[in-house]
Design a protein around this motif. Structure first.
Motif, PDB file in Angstrom:
ATOM      1  N   LEU A   1       0.828  -1.197   0.000  1.00 40.67           N
ATOM      2  CA  LEU A   1       0.000   0.000   0.000  1.00 40.67           C
ATOM      3  C   LEU A   1       0.871   1.259   0.000  1.00 40.67           C
ATOM      4  O   LEU A   1       0.581   2.225  -0.701  1.00 40.67           O
ATOM      5  N   GLY A   2       1.962   1.231   0.759  1.00 41.89           N
ATOM      6  CA  GLY A   2       2.860   2.391   0.811  1.00 41.89           C
ATOM      7  C   GLY A   2       3.493   2.675  -0.541  1.00 41.89           C
ATOM      8  O   GLY A   2       3.521   3.824  -0.998  1.00 41.89           O
ATOM      9  N   VAL A   3       4.002   1.646  -1.203  1.00 43.48           N
ATOM     10  CA  VAL A   3       4.593   1.832  -2.532  1.00 43.48           C
ATOM     11  C   VAL A   3       3.536   2.353  -3.501  1.00 43.48           C
ATOM     12  O   VAL A   3       3.793   3.269  -4.281  1.00 43.48           O
ATOM     13  N   SER A   4       2.338   1.786  -3.434  1.00 44.38           N
ATOM     14  CA  SER A   4       1.260   2.236  -4.322  1.00 44.38           C
ATOM     15  C   SER A   4       0.964   3.720  -4.123  1.00 44.38           C
ATOM     16  O   SER A   4       0.829   4.465  -5.098  1.00 44.38           O
ATOM     17  N   HIS A   5       0.867   4.160  -2.881  1.00 41.07           N
ATOM     18  CA  HIS A   5       0.613   5.581  -2.614  1.00 41.07           C
ATOM     19  C   HIS A   5       1.755   6.449  -3.142  1.00 41.07           C
ATOM     20  O   HIS A   5       1.509   7.514  -3.726  1.00 41.07           O
ATOM     21  N   GLU A   6       2.989   6.009  -2.928  1.00 43.04           N
ATOM     22  CA  GLU A   6       4.136   6.798  -3.384  1.00 43.04           C
ATOM     23  C   GLU A   6       4.166   6.897  -4.909  1.00 43.04           C
ATOM     24  O   GLU A   6       4.416   7.976  -5.469  1.00 43.04           O
ATOM     25  N   VAL A   7       3.896   5.795  -5.581  1.00 44.99           N
ATOM     26  CA  VAL A   7       3.883   5.781  -7.048  1.00 44.99           C
ATOM     27  C   VAL A   7       2.788   6.705  -7.575  1.00 44.99           C
ATOM     28  O   VAL A   7       3.025   7.534  -8.463  1.00 44.99           O
ATOM     29  N   ILE A   8       1.590   6.580  -7.035  1.00 45.12           N
ATOM     30  CA  ILE A   8       0.477   7.411  -7.504  1.00 45.12           C
ATOM     31  C   ILE A   8       0.742   8.883  -7.207  1.00 45.12           C
ATOM     32  O   ILE A   8       0.530   9.747  -8.059  1.00 45.12           O
ATOM     33  N   ARG A   9       1.243   9.203  -6.006  1.00 45.13           N
ATOM     34  CA  ARG A   9       1.543  10.600  -5.661  1.00 45.13           C
ATOM     35  C   ARG A   9       2.593  11.161  -6.621  1.00 45.13           C
ATOM     36  O   ARG A   9       2.456  12.279  -7.114  1.00 45.13           O
ATOM     37  N   GLY A  10       3.627  10.386  -6.899  1.00 43.82           N
ATOM     38  CA  GLY A  10       4.650  10.851  -7.830  1.00 43.82           C
ATOM     39  C   GLY A  10       4.101  11.056  -9.229  1.00 43.82           C
ATOM     40  O   GLY A  10       4.339  12.084  -9.869  1.00 43.82           O
ATOM     41  N   TYR A  11       3.344  10.098  -9.710  1.00 42.95           N
ATOM     42  CA  TYR A  11       2.790  10.162 -11.063  1.00 42.95           C
ATOM     43  C   TYR A  11       1.822  11.345 -11.211  1.00 42.95           C
ATOM     44  O   TYR A  11       1.894  12.095 -12.185  1.00 42.95           O
ATOM     45  N   GLU A  12       0.945  11.509 -10.244  1.00 43.91           N
ATOM     46  CA  GLU A  12      -0.039  12.591 -10.331  1.00 43.91           C
ATOM     47  C   GLU A  12       0.573  13.975 -10.119  1.00 43.91           C
ATOM     48  O   GLU A  12      -0.049  14.972 -10.461  1.00 43.91           O
ATOM     49  N   SER A  13       1.799  14.027  -9.600  1.00 46.90           N
ATOM     50  CA  SER A  13       2.468  15.320  -9.449  1.00 46.90           C
ATOM     51  C   SER A  13       3.513  15.555 -10.543  1.00 46.90           C
ATOM     52  O   SER A  13       4.321  16.466 -10.445  1.00 46.90           O
ATOM     53  N   GLY A  14       3.460  14.732 -11.588  1.00 46.62           N
ATOM     54  CA  GLY A  14       4.285  14.979 -12.767  1.00 46.62           C
ATOM     55  C   GLY A  14       5.698  14.432 -12.720  1.00 46.62           C
ATOM     56  O   GLY A  14       6.529  14.800 -13.553  1.00 46.62           O
ATOM     57  N   LYS A  15       5.981  13.562 -11.780  1.00 45.26           N
ATOM     58  CA  LYS A  15       7.311  12.949 -11.725  1.00 45.26           C
ATOM     59  C   LYS A  15       7.420  11.852 -12.777  1.00 45.26           C
ATOM     60  O   LYS A  15       6.412  11.312 -13.221  1.00 45.26           O
ATOM     61  N   SER A  16       8.636  11.518 -13.158  1.00 41.27           N
ATOM     62  CA  SER A  16       8.864  10.336 -13.989  1.00 41.27           C
ATOM     63  C   SER A  16       8.853   9.142 -13.052  1.00 41.27           C
ATOM     64  O   SER A  16       9.667   9.078 -12.131  1.00 41.27           O
ATOM     65  N   VAL A  17       7.922   8.214 -13.263  1.00 41.01           N
ATOM     66  CA  VAL A  17       7.723   7.105 -12.333  1.00 41.01           C
ATOM     67  C   VAL A  17       7.905   5.778 -13.071  1.00 41.01           C
ATOM     68  O   VAL A  17       7.258   5.531 -14.085  1.00 41.01           O
ATOM     69  N   TYR A  18       8.783   4.944 -12.525  1.00 37.51           N
ATOM     70  CA  TYR A  18       9.063   3.632 -13.110  1.00 37.51           C
ATOM     71  C   TYR A  18       8.885   2.568 -12.036  1.00 37.51           C
ATOM     72  O   TYR A  18       9.400   2.703 -10.924  1.00 37.51           O
ATOM     73  N   VAL A  19       8.142   1.526 -12.383  1.00 46.15           N
ATOM     74  CA  VAL A  19       7.875   0.429 -11.467  1.00 46.15           C
ATOM     75  C   VAL A  19       8.563  -0.812 -12.016  1.00 46.15           C
ATOM     76  O   VAL A  19       8.389  -1.151 -13.187  1.00 46.15           O
ATOM     77  N   VAL A  20       9.336  -1.476 -11.166  1.00 48.46           N
ATOM     78  CA  VAL A  20      10.034  -2.707 -11.545  1.00 48.46           C
ATOM     79  C   VAL A  20       9.443  -3.833 -10.715  1.00 48.46           C
ATOM     80  O   VAL A  20       9.551  -3.834  -9.489  1.00 48.46           O
ATOM     81  N   CYS A  21       8.781  -4.765 -11.405  1.00 51.50           N
ATOM     82  CA  CYS A  21       8.069  -5.883 -10.765  1.00 51.50           C
ATOM     83  C   CYS A  21       8.471  -7.194 -11.433  1.00 51.50           C
ATOM     84  O   CYS A  21       7.701  -7.741 -12.226  1.00 51.50           O
ATOM     85  N   PRO A  22       9.636  -7.724 -11.146  1.00 50.46           N
ATOM     86  CA  PRO A  22      10.018  -8.981 -11.786  1.00 50.46           C
ATOM     87  C   PRO A  22       9.072 -10.122 -11.420  1.00 50.46           C
ATOM     88  O   PRO A  22       8.579 -10.193 -10.297  1.00 50.46           O
ATOM     89  N   GLU A  23       8.811 -10.963 -12.366  1.00 51.92           N
ATOM     90  CA  GLU A  23       8.077 -12.215 -12.179  1.00 51.92           C
ATOM     91  C   GLU A  23       6.615 -12.040 -11.780  1.00 51.92           C
ATOM     92  O   GLU A  23       5.978 -12.979 -11.348  1.00 51.92           O
ATOM     93  N   ARG A  24       6.050 -10.851 -11.926  1.00 47.89           N
ATOM     94  CA  ARG A  24       4.640 -10.657 -11.584  1.00 47.89           C
ATOM     95  C   ARG A  24       3.815 -10.873 -12.842  1.00 47.89           C
ATOM     96  O   ARG A  24       4.010 -10.214 -13.844  1.00 47.89           O
TER      97      ARG A  24
END
Length: 173
Positions: free
Chosen positions: A105-128
């Motif tokens: 949940l924490g990573v999800s909030h951080e990713v969404i906050r970054g994305y919605e504030s115009g940051k370049s956001v990259y998620v690395v999820c091996p094997e998912r």
């Protein structure tokens, strides 16, 4: 001091997001290995380490031995600090999920906050195999670490030049 040297010359800054609460020893080892590789990638570009905010190094103590109210205050401060201090200062968010870890949940909030504030956001999820539609609240998702690092080396080169302090043309691009 190397990180400060890099930031004096350049505004490029990564906020490193990863699941912390339920990460076991094996996941923590993978997180540390990924971090080290990302940290050292800057050396091949400008001779200095990659400037990264790593919340693991600044985490407030919230151990069970503390009174409940102090733990709650520390945990609330951690959420506030990460979402409202560090993410706004970053130019990039790199979220890393080690193999076989649950969505955080924490990573999800951080990713969404970054994305919605115009940051370049990259998620690395091996094997998912399956991704939540909320994970698409990023610029790009990688299911392979090597693919991410190949891509991100070029991204860093371009963005470190773009965010170079004193670059009067940085906003013209």
């Amino acid at each position: 001091t190397e990180i400060i040297d890099c930031l004096l010359d350049n505004e490029f800054l990564i906020y490193f997001s990863m699941p912390m609460t339920d990460a076991d020893n094996q996941a923590n080892k993978k997180i540390s290995e990924f971090y080290e590789r990302l940290f050292n990638q800057g050396r091949s570009i400008n001779g200095l380490p990659t400037p990264i905010v790593d919340p693991r190094t600044i985490d407030l103590e919230s151990e069970q031995g503390l009174p409940l109210r102090i733990r709650e205050v520390n945990e609330d401060q951690t959420v506030h600090r990460d979402l409202n201090w560090y993410i706004p200062q970053a130019t990039h968010i790199v979220a890393y999920y080690p193999p076989n870890t649950d969505i955080s949940l924490g990573v999800s909030h951080e990713v969404i906050r970054g994305y919605e504030s115009g940051k370049s956001v990259y998620v690395v999820c091996p094997e998912r195999k399956r991704m939540s539609p909320f994970m698409r609240k990023s610029n790009r998702i990688f299911q392979d670490e090597e693919e991410f690092f190949d891509f991100f080396k070029q991204e860093m080169k371009a963005k470190m030049d773009f965010f170079k302090r004193g670059n009067i043309n940085q906003w013209d691009s």
